[in-house]
Motif scaffolding. Structure first.
Motif, PDB file in Angstrom:
ATOM      1  N   ASP A 168       0.828  -1.209   0.000  1.00 49.46           N
ATOM      2  CA  ASP A 168       0.000   0.000   0.000  1.00 49.46           C
ATOM      3  C   ASP A 168       0.862   1.259   0.000  1.00 49.46           C
ATOM      4  OD1 ASP A 168      -2.374  -1.408  -0.123  1.00 49.46           O
ATOM      5  OD2 ASP A 168      -2.735  -1.317   2.043  1.00 49.46           O
ATOM      6  N   GLU A 169       1.927   1.249   0.792  1.00 49.59           N
ATOM      7  CA  GLU A 169       2.804   2.421   0.884  1.00 49.59           C
ATOM      8  C   GLU A 169       3.587   2.647  -0.407  1.00 49.59           C
ATOM      9  OE1 GLU A 169       6.990   3.336   3.009  1.00 49.59           O
ATOM     10  OE2 GLU A 169       5.405   2.615   4.349  1.00 49.59           O
ATOM     11  N   GLN A 170       4.152   1.579  -0.959  1.00 49.13           N
ATOM     12  CA  GLN A 170       5.038   1.705  -2.117  1.00 49.13           C
ATOM     13  C   GLN A 170       4.312   1.784  -3.459  1.00 49.13           C
ATOM     14  OE1 GLN A 170       8.490   2.035  -2.209  1.00 49.13           O
ATOM     15  NE2 GLN A 170       8.223   2.388  -0.029  1.00 49.13           N
ATOM     16  N   ILE A 171       3.082   1.286  -3.497  1.00 45.77           N
ATOM     17  CA  ILE A 171       2.403   1.187  -4.786  1.00 45.77           C
ATOM     18  C   ILE A 171       1.054   1.908  -4.828  1.00 45.77           C
ATOM     19  CG2 ILE A 171       1.412  -0.444  -6.446  1.00 45.77           C
ATOM     20  CD1 ILE A 171       3.683  -2.359  -5.572  1.00 45.77           C
ATOM     21  N   PHE A 172       0.321   1.892  -3.729  1.00 46.89           N
ATOM     22  CA  PHE A 172      -1.043   2.425  -3.782  1.00 46.89           C
ATOM     23  C   PHE A 172      -1.260   3.750  -3.070  1.00 46.89           C
ATOM     24  CE2 PHE A 172      -1.735  -2.010  -4.894  1.00 46.89           C
ATOM     25  CZ  PHE A 172      -2.499  -1.831  -6.034  1.00 46.89           C
ATOM     26  N   ALA A 173      -0.212   4.393  -2.600  1.00 41.05           N
ATOM     27  CA  ALA A 173      -0.354   5.712  -1.979  1.00 41.05           C
ATOM     28  C   ALA A 173      -0.392   6.752  -3.097  1.00 41.05           C
ATOM     29  CB  ALA A 173       0.789   5.970  -1.009  1.00 41.05           C
ATOM     30  N   ALA A 174      -1.458   6.711  -3.884  1.00 39.00           N
ATOM     31  CA  ALA A 174      -1.566   7.525  -5.102  1.00 39.00           C
ATOM     32  C   ALA A 174      -1.547   9.019  -4.798  1.00 39.00           C
ATOM     33  CB  ALA A 174      -2.835   7.167  -5.859  1.00 39.00           C
ATOM     34  N   LEU A 175      -0.906   9.751  -5.696  1.00 39.56           N
ATOM     35  CA  LEU A 175      -0.819  11.204  -5.608  1.00 39.56           C
ATOM     36  C   LEU A 175      -1.580  11.818  -6.770  1.00 39.56           C
ATOM     37  CD1 LEU A 175       3.028  11.240  -5.022  1.00 39.56           C
ATOM     38  CD2 LEU A 175       1.281  11.684  -3.290  1.00 39.56           C
ATOM     39  N   PRO A 176      -2.338  12.892  -6.528  1.00 33.74           N
ATOM     40  CA  PRO A 176      -3.022  13.537  -7.652  1.00 33.74           C
ATOM     41  C   PRO A 176      -1.997  14.089  -8.642  1.00 33.74           C
ATOM     42  CG  PRO A 176      -3.511  14.664  -5.554  1.00 33.74           C
ATOM     43  CD  PRO A 176      -2.557  13.546  -5.262  1.00 33.74           C
ATOM     44  N   ASP A 177      -2.219  13.847  -9.921  1.00 37.13           N
ATOM     45  CA  ASP A 177      -1.268  14.284 -10.941  1.00 37.13           C
ATOM     46  C   ASP A 177      -0.980  15.780 -10.842  1.00 37.13           C
ATOM     47  OD1 ASP A 177      -1.333  11.674 -11.736  1.00 37.13           O
ATOM     48  OD2 ASP A 177      -2.130  12.061 -13.736  1.00 37.13           O
ATOM     49  N   GLU A 178      -2.021  16.570 -10.526  1.00 34.61           N
ATOM     50  CA  GLU A 178      -1.845  18.026 -10.480  1.00 34.61           C
ATOM     51  C   GLU A 178      -0.981  18.481  -9.303  1.00 34.61           C
ATOM     52  OE1 GLU A 178      -5.769  16.903  -8.591  1.00 34.61           O
ATOM     53  OE2 GLU A 178      -4.834  16.453 -10.503  1.00 34.61           O
ATOM     54  N   ALA A 179      -0.719  17.612  -8.342  1.00 35.30           N
ATOM     55  CA  ALA A 179       0.116  17.964  -7.191  1.00 35.30           C
ATOM     56  C   ALA A 179       1.594  17.746  -7.480  1.00 35.30           C
ATOM     57  CB  ALA A 179      -0.298  17.137  -5.972  1.00 35.30           C
ATOM     58  N   LEU A 180       1.921  17.224  -8.649  1.00 30.76           N
ATOM     59  CA  LEU A 180       3.295  16.855  -8.973  1.00 30.76           C
ATOM     60  C   LEU A 180       3.947  17.823  -9.942  1.00 30.76           C
ATOM     61  CD1 LEU A 180       2.641  13.067  -9.582  1.00 30.76           C
ATOM     62  CD2 LEU A 180       3.511  14.121  -7.499  1.00 30.76           C
ATOM     63  N   ILE A 181       5.229  18.009  -9.792  1.00 30.97           N
ATOM     64  CA  ILE A 181       6.027  18.658 -10.835  1.00 30.97           C
ATOM     65  C   ILE A 181       6.506  17.502 -11.693  1.00 30.97           C
ATOM     66  CG2 ILE A 181       8.113  19.980 -11.331  1.00 30.97           C
ATOM     67  CD1 ILE A 181       7.801  21.227  -8.525  1.00 30.97           C
ATOM     68  N   ALA A 182       5.878  17.330 -12.830  1.00 30.60           N
ATOM     69  CA  ALA A 182       6.153  16.132 -13.623  1.00 30.60           C
ATOM     70  C   ALA A 182       5.718  16.340 -15.068  1.00 30.60           C
ATOM     71  CB  ALA A 182       5.413  14.943 -13.019  1.00 30.60           C
ATOM     72  N   ASN A 183       6.175  15.439 -15.911  1.00 26.26           N
ATOM     73  CA  ASN A 183       5.705  15.380 -17.295  1.00 26.26           C
ATOM     74  C   ASN A 183       4.417  14.570 -17.322  1.00 26.26           C
ATOM     75  OD1 ASN A 183       7.950  16.774 -18.141  1.00 26.26           O
ATOM     76  ND2 ASN A 183       9.106  14.951 -18.700  1.00 26.26           N
ATOM     77  N   GLU A 184       3.971  14.251 -18.504  1.00 25.86           N
ATOM     78  CA  GLU A 184       2.796  13.394 -18.648  1.00 25.86           C
ATOM     79  C   GLU A 184       3.092  12.019 -18.047  1.00 25.86           C
ATOM     80  OE1 GLU A 184      -0.271  14.285 -19.900  1.00 25.86           O
ATOM     81  OE2 GLU A 184       0.665  16.258 -19.737  1.00 25.86           O
ATOM     82  N   PRO A 185       2.063  11.316 -17.551  1.00 23.80           N
ATOM     83  CA  PRO A 185       2.290   9.961 -17.024  1.00 23.80           C
ATOM     84  C   PRO A 185       3.013   9.092 -18.053  1.00 23.80           C
ATOM     85  CG  PRO A 185       0.076  10.693 -16.527  1.00 23.80           C
ATOM     86  CD  PRO A 185       0.673  11.727 -17.447  1.00 23.80           C
ATOM     87  N   ASP A 186       3.939   8.288 -17.570  1.00 22.34           N
ATOM     88  CA  ASP A 186       4.802   7.532 -18.480  1.00 22.34           C
ATOM     89  C   ASP A 186       5.129   6.171 -17.868  1.00 22.34           C
ATOM     90  OD1 ASP A 186       6.764   6.610 -20.206  1.00 22.34           O
ATOM     91  OD2 ASP A 186       8.210   8.177 -19.720  1.00 22.34           O
ATOM     92  N   ASP A 187       4.502   5.121 -18.393  1.00 22.36           N
ATOM     93  CA  ASP A 187       4.750   3.781 -17.847  1.00 22.36           C
ATOM     94  C   ASP A 187       6.056   3.166 -18.368  1.00 22.36           C
ATOM     95  OD1 ASP A 187       4.018   2.988 -20.410  1.00 22.36           O
ATOM     96  OD2 ASP A 187       2.205   1.954 -19.763  1.00 22.36           O
ATOM     97  N   GLN A 188       6.809   3.934 -19.156  1.00 21.27           N
ATOM     98  CA  GLN A 188       8.140   3.506 -19.592  1.00 21.27           C
ATOM     99  C   GLN A 188       9.244   4.287 -18.871  1.00 21.27           C
ATOM    100  OE1 GLN A 188       8.705   0.940 -22.071  1.00 21.27           O
ATOM    101  NE2 GLN A 188       6.632   0.616 -21.333  1.00 21.27           N
TER     102      GLN A 188
END
Length: 186
Positions: free
Chosen positions: A124-144
């Motif tokens: 739960d801690e390592q995988i499911f503690a989801a963060l809202p995308d808008e709260a991140l300094i990040a690019n588009e989601p990238d599964d690669q």
């Protein structure tokens, strides 16, 4: 240090061994054995995230204790680049709410219990503690992304595996360059 500096090809961050040889004087303190520090419960590969390393003076902030002579170079590179990404402040890509929704909770817990001996709380801690995308300094989601764990089909709702990243890809490099820009000489 060589694989940590794969990031340096794309940004101004540089990893090096201090001239005095004392790792406790470093910002990022690497250990190959977390047990003497009482940190072996964190697993064989981990890193404090970015400046959170400052909250742990005198302790290792990055651990690479799970390697053996049988570890393929490609896996060594993948894990070192991933943990160095954490040291630079990058979170797990699969913690984004938009990516996390693809994972089946029960299937993922069973897989990680069986494969890595993680308990439900660790999953739960390592995988499911989801963060809202808008709260991140990040690019588009990238599964690669190098920061994305691979997930076999048994972990996903649609049965389609998430391959995860094996190298620092273009999106990872672009984000690193945006956060740690390479400045022209004065």
């Amino acid at each position: 240090v060589k694989y940590m500096n794969e990031w340096s090809k794309h940004c101004s961050a540089k990893f090096f061994i201090l001239p005095d040889g004392n790792p406790m004087n470093a910002t990022i303190r690497v250990t190959l054995d977390a047990k003497p520090w009482g940190l072996d419960n964190l697993g064989p590969y981990w890193s404090r995230i970015g400046i959170a390393a400052n909250d742990y003076p005198g302790e290792p902030t990055l651990c690479l204790q799970g390697f053996s002579l049988e570890t393929p170079d490609s896996e060594y590179m993948r894990l070192v680049c991933h943990e160095a990404g954490h040291a630079l402040g990058f979170l797990h890509e699969h913690l984004r709410a938009s990516m996390n929704v693809r994972l089946d909770h029960d299937g993922t817990v069973k897989y990680y219990e069986k494969t890595y001996r993680w308990n439900r709380a660790m999953v739960d801690e390592q995988i499911f503690a989801a963060l809202p995308d808008e709260a991140l300094i990040a690019n588009e989601p990238d599964d690669q992304s190098i920061m994305c764990y691979p997930f076999p089909g048994e972990c996903t709702k649609d049965g389609v595996p998430v391959l995860g990243g094996v190298v620092i890809n273009e999106n990872d490099a672009d984000l690193a360059a945006a956060i740690y820009p390479i400045l022209p000489p004065p």
